[in-house]
Design an enzyme around this catalytic site. Structure first.
Site, PDB file in Angstrom:
ATOM      1  N   ARG A   1      -9.914  10.142  18.335  1.00  0.00           N
ATOM      2  CA  ARG A   1      -9.506   9.638  17.017  1.00  0.00           C
ATOM      3  C   ARG A   1      -8.028   9.230  17.038  1.00  0.00           C
ATOM      4  O   ARG A   1      -7.635   8.221  16.453  1.00  0.00           O
ATOM      5  CB  ARG A   1      -9.710  10.723  15.954  1.00  0.00           C
ATOM      6  CG  ARG A   1     -11.149  10.988  15.619  1.00  0.00           C
ATOM      7  CD  ARG A   1     -11.253  11.989  14.468  1.00  0.00           C
ATOM      8  NE  ARG A   1     -10.710  11.453  13.235  1.00  0.00           N
ATOM      9  CZ  ARG A   1     -10.520  12.173  12.130  1.00  0.00           C
ATOM     10  NH1 ARG A   1     -10.845  13.452  12.110  1.00  0.00           N
ATOM     11  NH2 ARG A   1     -10.023  11.624  11.038  1.00  0.00           N
TER      12      ARG A   1
ATOM     13  N   THR B   1       2.861  18.808   8.164  1.00  0.00           N
ATOM     14  CA  THR B   1       1.430  18.697   8.495  1.00  0.00           C
ATOM     15  C   THR B   1       0.770  20.077   8.624  1.00  0.00           C
ATOM     16  O   THR B   1       1.437  21.066   8.889  1.00  0.00           O
ATOM     17  CB  THR B   1       1.245  17.903   9.808  1.00  0.00           C
ATOM     18  OG1 THR B   1       2.047  18.498  10.832  1.00  0.00           O
ATOM     19  CG2 THR B   1       1.636  16.450   9.631  1.00  0.00           C
ATOM     20  N   PRO B   2      -0.574  20.113   8.454  1.00  0.00           N
ATOM     21  CA  PRO B   2      -1.319  21.375   8.514  1.00  0.00           C
ATOM     22  C   PRO B   2      -1.851  21.663   9.928  1.00  0.00           C
ATOM     23  O   PRO B   2      -1.580  20.894  10.857  1.00  0.00           O
ATOM     24  CB  PRO B   2      -2.472  21.110   7.557  1.00  0.00           C
ATOM     25  CG  PRO B   2      -2.771  19.668   7.770  1.00  0.00           C
ATOM     26  CD  PRO B   2      -1.471  18.990   8.092  1.00  0.00           C
TER      27      PRO B   2
ATOM     28  N   HIS C   1      -6.199  19.682  12.028  1.00  0.00           N
ATOM     29  CA  HIS C   1      -6.301  18.612  13.046  1.00  0.00           C
ATOM     30  C   HIS C   1      -4.877  18.416  13.559  1.00  0.00           C
ATOM     31  O   HIS C   1      -4.191  17.471  13.140  1.00  0.00           O
ATOM     32  CB  HIS C   1      -6.829  17.314  12.441  1.00  0.00           C
ATOM     33  CG  HIS C   1      -8.291  17.315  12.163  1.00  0.00           C
ATOM     34  ND1 HIS C   1      -9.225  17.421  13.169  1.00  0.00           N
ATOM     35  CD2 HIS C   1      -8.997  17.230  11.019  1.00  0.00           C
ATOM     36  CE1 HIS C   1     -10.442  17.392  12.643  1.00  0.00           C
ATOM     37  NE2 HIS C   1     -10.327  17.281  11.342  1.00  0.00           N
TER      38      HIS C   1
ATOM     39  N   GLU D   1      -1.718  14.930   0.442  1.00  0.00           N
ATOM     40  CA  GLU D   1      -3.135  14.954   0.850  1.00  0.00           C
ATOM     41  C   GLU D   1      -3.543  16.417   0.891  1.00  0.00           C
ATOM     42  O   GLU D   1      -3.220  17.140   1.833  1.00  0.00           O
ATOM     43  CB  GLU D   1      -3.305  14.297   2.226  1.00  0.00           C
ATOM     44  CG  GLU D   1      -2.904  12.824   2.271  1.00  0.00           C
ATOM     45  CD  GLU D   1      -3.831  11.917   1.476  1.00  0.00           C
ATOM     46  OE1 GLU D   1      -4.916  12.367   1.071  1.00  0.00           O
ATOM     47  OE2 GLU D   1      -3.458  10.761   1.229  1.00  0.00           O
TER      48      GLU D   1
ATOM     49  N   ARG E   1     -12.244  21.132   7.903  1.00  0.00           N
ATOM     50  CA  ARG E   1     -11.816  19.766   7.586  1.00  0.00           C
ATOM     51  C   ARG E   1     -11.667  19.731   6.084  1.00  0.00           C
ATOM     52  O   ARG E   1     -12.479  20.321   5.368  1.00  0.00           O
ATOM     53  CB  ARG E   1     -12.897  18.743   7.987  1.00  0.00           C
ATOM     54  CG  ARG E   1     -13.128  18.631   9.472  1.00  0.00           C
ATOM     55  CD  ARG E   1     -14.134  17.551   9.769  1.00  0.00           C
ATOM     56  NE  ARG E   1     -13.547  16.227   9.545  1.00  0.00           N
ATOM     57  CZ  ARG E   1     -14.186  15.092   9.818  1.00  0.00           C
ATOM     58  NH1 ARG E   1     -15.413  15.117  10.299  1.00  0.00           N
ATOM     59  NH2 ARG E   1     -13.601  13.934   9.601  1.00  0.00           N
TER      60      ARG E   1
ATOM     61  N   THR F   1     -12.444  17.463   4.334  1.00  0.00           N
ATOM     62  CA  THR F   1     -13.624  16.757   3.830  1.00  0.00           C
ATOM     63  C   THR F   1     -14.934  17.391   4.287  1.00  0.00           C
ATOM     64  O   THR F   1     -15.999  16.785   4.141  1.00  0.00           O
ATOM     65  CB  THR F   1     -13.607  15.301   4.329  1.00  0.00           C
ATOM     66  OG1 THR F   1     -13.481  15.341   5.756  1.00  0.00           O
ATOM     67  CG2 THR F   1     -12.485  14.495   3.726  1.00  0.00           C
TER      68      THR F   1
ATOM     69  N   GLU G   1     -12.013  26.501  -2.275  1.00  0.00           N
ATOM     70  CA  GLU G   1     -12.223  25.908  -0.949  1.00  0.00           C
ATOM     71  C   GLU G   1     -12.375  27.040   0.072  1.00  0.00           C
ATOM     72  O   GLU G   1     -11.479  27.867   0.211  1.00  0.00           O
ATOM     73  CB  GLU G   1     -11.010  25.036  -0.576  1.00  0.00           C
ATOM     74  CG  GLU G   1     -11.145  24.364   0.779  1.00  0.00           C
ATOM     75  CD  GLU G   1      -9.880  23.576   1.174  1.00  0.00           C
ATOM     76  OE1 GLU G   1      -8.757  24.065   0.933  1.00  0.00           O
ATOM     77  OE2 GLU G   1     -10.032  22.477   1.749  1.00  0.00           O
TER      78      GLU G   1
HETATM   79  P1  NAD Z   1      -0.690  24.926   4.209  1.00  0.00           P
HETATM   80  O1  NAD Z   1      -0.458  24.289   2.889  1.00  0.00           O
HETATM   81  O2  NAD Z   1      -0.690  26.394   4.301  1.00  0.00           O
HETATM   82  O3  NAD Z   1       0.424  24.423   5.254  1.00  0.00           O
HETATM   83  C1  NAD Z   1       0.653  23.049   5.462  1.00  0.00           C
HETATM   84  C2  NAD Z   1       2.086  22.851   5.927  1.00  0.00           C
HETATM   85  O4  NAD Z   1       2.974  23.241   4.882  1.00  0.00           O
HETATM   86  C3  NAD Z   1       2.484  23.666   7.137  1.00  0.00           C
HETATM   87  O5  NAD Z   1       3.266  22.870   7.984  1.00  0.00           O
HETATM   88  C4  NAD Z   1       3.290  24.795   6.542  1.00  0.00           C
HETATM   89  O6  NAD Z   1       4.240  25.335   7.437  1.00  0.00           O
HETATM   90  C5  NAD Z   1       3.995  24.078   5.415  1.00  0.00           C
HETATM   91  N1  NAD Z   1       4.504  24.941   4.346  1.00  0.00           N
HETATM   92  C6  NAD Z   1       4.140  26.211   4.037  1.00  0.00           C
HETATM   93  N2  NAD Z   1       4.845  26.641   2.971  1.00  0.00           N
HETATM   94  C7  NAD Z   1       5.655  25.637   2.599  1.00  0.00           C
HETATM   95  C8  NAD Z   1       6.608  25.464   1.565  1.00  0.00           C
HETATM   96  N3  NAD Z   1       6.869  26.439   0.698  1.00  0.00           N
HETATM   97  N4  NAD Z   1       7.249  24.286   1.476  1.00  0.00           N
HETATM   98  C9  NAD Z   1       6.996  23.295   2.332  1.00  0.00           C
HETATM   99  N5  NAD Z   1       6.096  23.387   3.338  1.00  0.00           N
HETATM  100  C10 NAD Z   1       5.444  24.553   3.465  1.00  0.00           C
HETATM  101  O7  NAD Z   1      -2.065  24.309   4.753  1.00  0.00           O
HETATM  102  P2  NAD Z   1      -2.852  24.698   6.076  1.00  0.00           P
HETATM  103  O8  NAD Z   1      -3.444  26.043   5.884  1.00  0.00           O
HETATM  104  O9  NAD Z   1      -2.018  24.430   7.281  1.00  0.00           O
HETATM  105  O10 NAD Z   1      -4.004  23.576   6.088  1.00  0.00           O
HETATM  106  C11 NAD Z   1      -5.206  23.718   5.446  1.00  0.00           C
HETATM  107  C12 NAD Z   1      -5.226  22.990   4.110  1.00  0.00           C
HETATM  108  O11 NAD Z   1      -4.902  21.621   4.287  1.00  0.00           O
HETATM  109  C13 NAD Z   1      -6.606  22.994   3.470  1.00  0.00           C
HETATM  110  O12 NAD Z   1      -6.485  23.224   2.103  1.00  0.00           O
HETATM  111  C14 NAD Z   1      -7.112  21.588   3.733  1.00  0.00           C
HETATM  112  O13 NAD Z   1      -8.100  21.161   2.840  1.00  0.00           O
HETATM  113  C15 NAD Z   1      -5.858  20.804   3.616  1.00  0.00           C
HETATM  114  N6  NAD Z   1      -5.991  19.504   4.282  1.00  0.00           N
HETATM  115  C16 NAD Z   1      -6.018  18.349   3.531  1.00  0.00           C
HETATM  116  C17 NAD Z   1      -6.214  17.119   4.149  1.00  0.00           C
HETATM  117  C18 NAD Z   1      -6.262  15.830   3.376  1.00  0.00           C
HETATM  118  O14 NAD Z   1      -6.100  14.787   3.993  1.00  0.00           O
HETATM  119  N7  NAD Z   1      -6.489  15.843   2.077  1.00  0.00           N
HETATM  120  C19 NAD Z   1      -6.364  17.072   5.523  1.00  0.00           C
HETATM  121  C20 NAD Z   1      -6.328  18.247   6.240  1.00  0.00           C
HETATM  122  C21 NAD Z   1      -6.138  19.457   5.612  1.00  0.00           C
END
Ligand code: NAD
Length: 472
Positions: free
Chosen positions: A99, A146-147, A150, A245, A278, A280, A373
């Site tokens: 991808r 980013t999360p 992926h 996102e 994911r 989605t 979720e």
């Molecule tokens: P998360 O929100 O815990 O973390 C995401 C990022 O935010 C990480 O880099 C983290 O270090 C950072 N972060 C944490 N606290 C922060 C703060 N106070 N200020 C700024 N940044 C901070 O998410 P996650 O657990 O890594 O990922 C899973 C989530 O992401 C799920 O809810 C999933 O649905 C969502 N997601 C959405 C999409 C989309 O395109 N809509 C795609 C992938 C994942």
């Protein structure tokens, strides 16, 4: 694997290390050096300075093409790194590298396209003999966060459009999966990307991440992650663009007339791929009452094909979730759903960070497993009376990312596309289906309706300038 952070292309080694563990056995996978506030300042000033000598469209195209080639050459290594920091099985991580090659290729092509417009001004009685022309100018600096789920593709979806648009970026990947992001940055530099165009680093929340959101020199914060953090960022970003996102809780709606083989396959792929992590992924299988019994029987058999276990075993189709805490949350939601009247038909067990692919029937609509979720390989089946019931149920929730419907009834499919309040509706496909350049993103709690996907992200990383001149 002990990696530096990168500030404007320069490796930064420090004594402060972020440790990354393999969720499968908790062994240490590697470390990344954390940066200081002075390093962040260096990243920002170098990016702003570099932009005085922007890259040509051809340069941006050539760098992205070269990066796609390098990604292909390093595919196996990258897949292994993702596996070792996420616990996702190798089948999935190899797929993710493919991808990412697409993202780079599409961005390379998009870098050559110019969507400027020309307006003739002599088109009304108020007109003049002039022309107005538009062109895009890159933002001066973009922050990206980013999360984990992926760790390669989500980084690529920020970085590649930024390069194609000519906008410098500072990026902080998930603290759970920074190794992949750092290796990706190394590939970009090897492909010829000038350092000032990209910094990728880890650091402390207050010292590094907060200024990425609040610094006035940053013109856009592009964030992918949870609803909770996304809304926090929205409240902090102030007068700047934000691309958020966020989470999802996607339904797959299966109507009485559906092709059941297709429905069963889509439900399993949607629920279990990428360990159900994911945004989605199918989080609720909404089956019309006339076929729910037959569907459930066949779905349980299909789900047995999704063997879980050692992520590096070629037979494994479902590896771990991101860590043991995440698996415990899922396990508790299964137990709570049982208390609330649901029935576990397959799986339900947990070993460390490994959550078994789980099929649950008779799931009440208000149990936390489906009301929130549940980021893992759970497949809850909910009976619906008809399409209207499914639409009303879905629209009553807070999420609005994506959806899928399985039916051969054209009118029903179109009704779903029109009335489901989501960013995407896929007919006879999983909710997550997309190509890397098509617009992607959610509404309501899933996002502000600002799309990603290579082309939309590029547009958002630019502003449109108009100029006019005499045409006599
Ligand atoms: P998360 O929100 O815990 O973390 C995401 C990022 O935010 C990480 O880099 C983290 O270090 C950072 N972060 C944490 N606290 C922060 C703060 N106070 N200020 C700024 N940044 C901070 O998410 P996650 O657990 O890594 O990922 C899973 C989530 O992401 C799920 O809810 C999933 O649905 C969502 N997601 C959405 C999409 C989309 O395109 N809509 C795609 C992938 C994942």
């Amino acid at each position: 694997m002990n990696l530096p952070s990168y500030i404007a292309g320069e490796a930064v080694h420090s004594d402060q290390k972020l440790e990354v563990f393999y969720p499968w056995d908790n062994s240490l996978t590697g470390t990344v050096s954390k940066i200081s506030r002075a390093d962040l300042e260096q990243a920002i000033t170098t990016a702003l300075e570099g932009q005085k000598n922007p890259l040509s469209r051809y340069d941006r195209h050539a760098i992205l093409r070269k990066a796609a080639q390098l990604m292909a050459e390093n595919r196996e290594e990258m897949a292994k790194v993702i596996c070792r920091e996420t616990g996702l099985c190798m089948r999935e991580t190899r797929y993710e590298t493919g991808r990412t090659s697409d993202v780079l290729e599409f961005a390379a092509a998009a870098a050559l396209e110019d969507d400027g417009q020309v307006f003739s001004c002599d088109i009304s009685p108020q007109g003049k003999n002039r022309k107005i022309v538009t062109f895009r100018q890159p933002l001066q600096l973009v922050s990206a966060i980013t999360p984990f789920n992926h760790p390669l593709n989500q980084v690529a979806h920020k970085v590649a459009p930024a390069i194609a648009a000519g906008a410098p970026m500072i990026l902080k990947p998930s603290e759970k999966t920074p190794l992949t992001a750092i290796r990706f940055a190394e590939i970009m530099y090897e492909a010829g990307l000038p350092g000032w165009m990209l910094s990728v680093f880890v650091g402390d929340l207050e010292e590094i991440v907060q200024p990425m959101i609040t610094d006035d020199r940053v013109e856009l914060v592009s964030f992918t992650g949870s609803v909770e953090i996304g809304k926090l960022i929205a409240s902090q970003a102030g007068y700047k663009k934000t691309c958020l996102e966020l989470g999802g809780n996607s339904p797959l709606i299966i109507l009485n007339d559906a092709d059941l083989d297709k429905a069963v396959t889509l439900a399993a792929e949607g629920s279990f791929r990428n360990s159900g992590q994911r945004c989605t992924a199918v989080k609720r299988i909404l089956v019309q009452e006339g076929i729910v019994e037959e569907f459930t029987k066949r779905f349980v058999e299909k789900a047995k094909e999704y063997v879980s276990g050692d992520p590096e075993d070629p037979e494994t189709r479902v590896g771990t979730v991101i860590d043991e805490n995440a698996a415990i949350v899922l396990e508790e939601r299964v137990k709570q759903a049982e208390k609330d009247g649901a029935k576990v038909l397959l799986g339900g067990g947990r070993r460390g960070a490994l959550m078994e692919p789980t099929v649950i029937a008779n799931v009440p609509r208000d149990t936390p497993m489906v009301a929130e979720e549940s980021f893992g390989p759970l497949a809850p089946i909910i009976t619906i009376k008809d399409l209207d019931d499914a639409i009303e149920y879905y629209n009553s929730g807070n999420f609005g990312l994506s959806s899928g419907i399985v039916t051969n009834d054209l009118q029903a499919a179109l009704k779903a596309a029109k009335h489901l309040r989501t960013g995407t509706t896929n007919i006879n496909e999983v909710p997550g289906y997309r190509i890397e350049k098509s617009p992607f993103g959610g509404i309501k709690d899933s996002g502000l309706g600002i799309k990603e996907g290579v082309n939309e992200a590029m547009k958002f990383m630019t502003t449109t300038k108009t100029f006019s001149f005499p045409w006599e």
